[in-house]
Design an enzyme around this catalytic site. Structure first.
Site, mmCIF file in Angstrom:
data_model
loop_
_atom_site.group_PDB
_atom_site.id
_atom_site.type_symbol
_atom_site.label_atom_id
_atom_site.label_comp_id
_atom_site.label_asym_id
_atom_site.label_seq_id
_atom_site.Cartn_x
_atom_site.Cartn_y
_atom_site.Cartn_z
ATOM 1 N N GLN A 157 34.315 -2.477 -23.957
ATOM 2 C CA GLN A 157 33.684 -3.013 -25.175
ATOM 3 C C GLN A 157 32.217 -3.328 -24.928
ATOM 4 O OE1 GLN A 157 35.456 -6.480 -27.248
ATOM 5 N NE2 GLN A 157 33.361 -6.853 -27.984
ATOM 6 N N LYS A 158 31.835 -3.516 -23.664
ATOM 7 C CA LYS A 158 30.436 -3.735 -23.274
ATOM 8 C C LYS A 158 29.513 -2.731 -23.991
ATOM 9 C CE LYS A 158 26.824 -4.643 -20.618
ATOM 10 N NZ LYS A 158 26.151 -3.382 -20.618
ATOM 11 N N SER A 190 25.712 -2.284 -14.117
ATOM 12 C CA SER A 190 25.044 -1.737 -12.924
ATOM 13 C C SER A 190 23.568 -2.091 -12.961
ATOM 14 C CB SER A 190 25.223 -0.222 -12.874
ATOM 15 O OG SER A 190 26.590 0.106 -12.982
ATOM 16 N N HIS A 229 33.969 -2.014 -14.352
ATOM 17 C CA HIS A 229 34.579 -0.691 -14.161
ATOM 18 C C HIS A 229 36.004 -0.827 -13.614
ATOM 19 C CE1 HIS A 229 30.156 0.328 -13.422
ATOM 20 N NE2 HIS A 229 30.467 1.143 -14.420
ATOM 21 N N MET A 269 28.762 -7.969 -16.931
ATOM 22 C CA MET A 269 28.520 -7.161 -15.726
ATOM 23 C C MET A 269 27.947 -5.814 -16.126
ATOM 24 S SD MET A 269 31.461 -7.978 -13.056
ATOM 25 C CE MET A 269 31.743 -9.656 -12.539
#
Ligand code: AMP
Length: 289
Positions: free
Chosen positions: A145-146, A183, A34, A181
């Site tokens: 892009q994740k 959450s 983020h 990465m």
């Protein structure tokens, strides 16, 4: 930095900010992924807005809406340190007041991949992102892009509905061992955390094979599935080699594709992707300004 909850407060504070504004929509529980979007926005725009909203309408009945990790105090302190100007943390009632009945639906691009496994997900995403665009009036909005399909769907919405802004897609930020990465990585126990690197290993194996001359979509798909099959703690949901324009599965030799997958690691559903081919992600979705 101002942090507000109501739309009225948001509009009042937004009006005081210099143009152009860069917006970073998030569901909070912030990590370096983020923050990389915030930093990119900061490098390009004099004003930065961030939203933190765990959007109920993009979660299915069996999804993790209730357990989704939250830590608002920490998020606000991180955003303050990054020099963010305005944070909106609406309640669900502020976003979807009683009587709400207008939804944004994108057709073909939301059918495969995540859309197939999470019915209604992109309707929820597109609707809340459209509301965020209207509320913040950004000139640029930053996505990772994740969540490649999400970025492609939002680019389509911006073009189709003439939102006067540019979508910037930023690279996936990874842990040192390659895990993207997320959450949701907070859900993983130690053994699962170790097993979760298999998504990265499968994707990089396919990229390496492609670079070494293996261009058949079927072979790349099989190779990723093979790598996944050696990890006992995981259960693949889908493994895809799709065209970046339609997100439909490719067959035969390819020169460019989105490699993507969703995998259950224990109870936790993780997604990841990489792009093969000469060009990376198209970061400029703007055809309006
Ligand atoms: P989320 O809070 O999961 O809805 O994500 C908010 C934004 O951050 C989305 O545009 C995501 O694609 C982006 N994002 C999430 N994880 C990463 C990551 N590891 N690297 C880059 N961007 C990310």
């Amino acid at each position: 930095m101002k942090a507000v909850t109501t739309l009225k407060e948001l509009c009042a504070e937004r009006a005081k900010l210099a143009e152009p504004l860069g917006l970073v929509p998030t569901m909070g529980y912030l990590h370096e992924g983020h923050l990389s979007l915030v930093r990119q926005a900061k490098a390009e725009c004099p004003s930065i807005g961030v939203s933190i909203f765990v959007n109920p309408s993009q979660f299915g009945p069996d999804d993790d809406l209730e357990s989704y990790p939250r830590d608002l105090d920490r998020d606000l302190s991180l955003l303050k340190d990054e020099g963010v100007d305005l944070v909106w943390m609406p309640t669900a009632n502020e976003m979807y007041p009683s009587g709400f009945q207008t939804w944004v639906t994108i057709e073909g691009l939301t059918q495969p991949l995540e859309g197939l496994r999470r019915p209604g997900h992109f309707r929820g995403v597109a609707t809340v992102v459209a509301k965020l665009f209207n509320a913040f009036q950004p000139s640029k909005a930053y996505f990772g892009q994740k969540d490649a399909q999400q970025a492609i769907v939002i680019q389509r919405m911006v073009r189709d509905l003439n939102f006067p802004l540019q979508i910037v897609v930023c690279p996936t930020v990874r842990e040192p061992d390659g895990l993207a990465m997320s959450s949701r990585n907070a859900y993983l126990n130690a053994a699962e955390r170790k097993a979760a690197t298999v998504l990265y290993r499968a994707l990089t194996a396919a990229i390496d094979a492609f670079v070494s001359g293996e261009q058949k979509a079927e072979a790349l798909r099989d190779l990723m599935s093979d790598v996944l099959s050696f990890e006992s703690l995981i259960r693949p949901e889908y493994v895809s080699v799709a065209g970046l324009d339609t997100l439909e599965e490719l067959t035969g030799p390819i020169d460019r594709a989105l490699l993507s997958m969703a995998v259950y690691v224990g109870e936790t559903r993780l997604i990841d992707n990489m792009i093969v081919g000469e060009q990376g992600f198209e970061t400029d979705g703007d055809t309006n300004s």
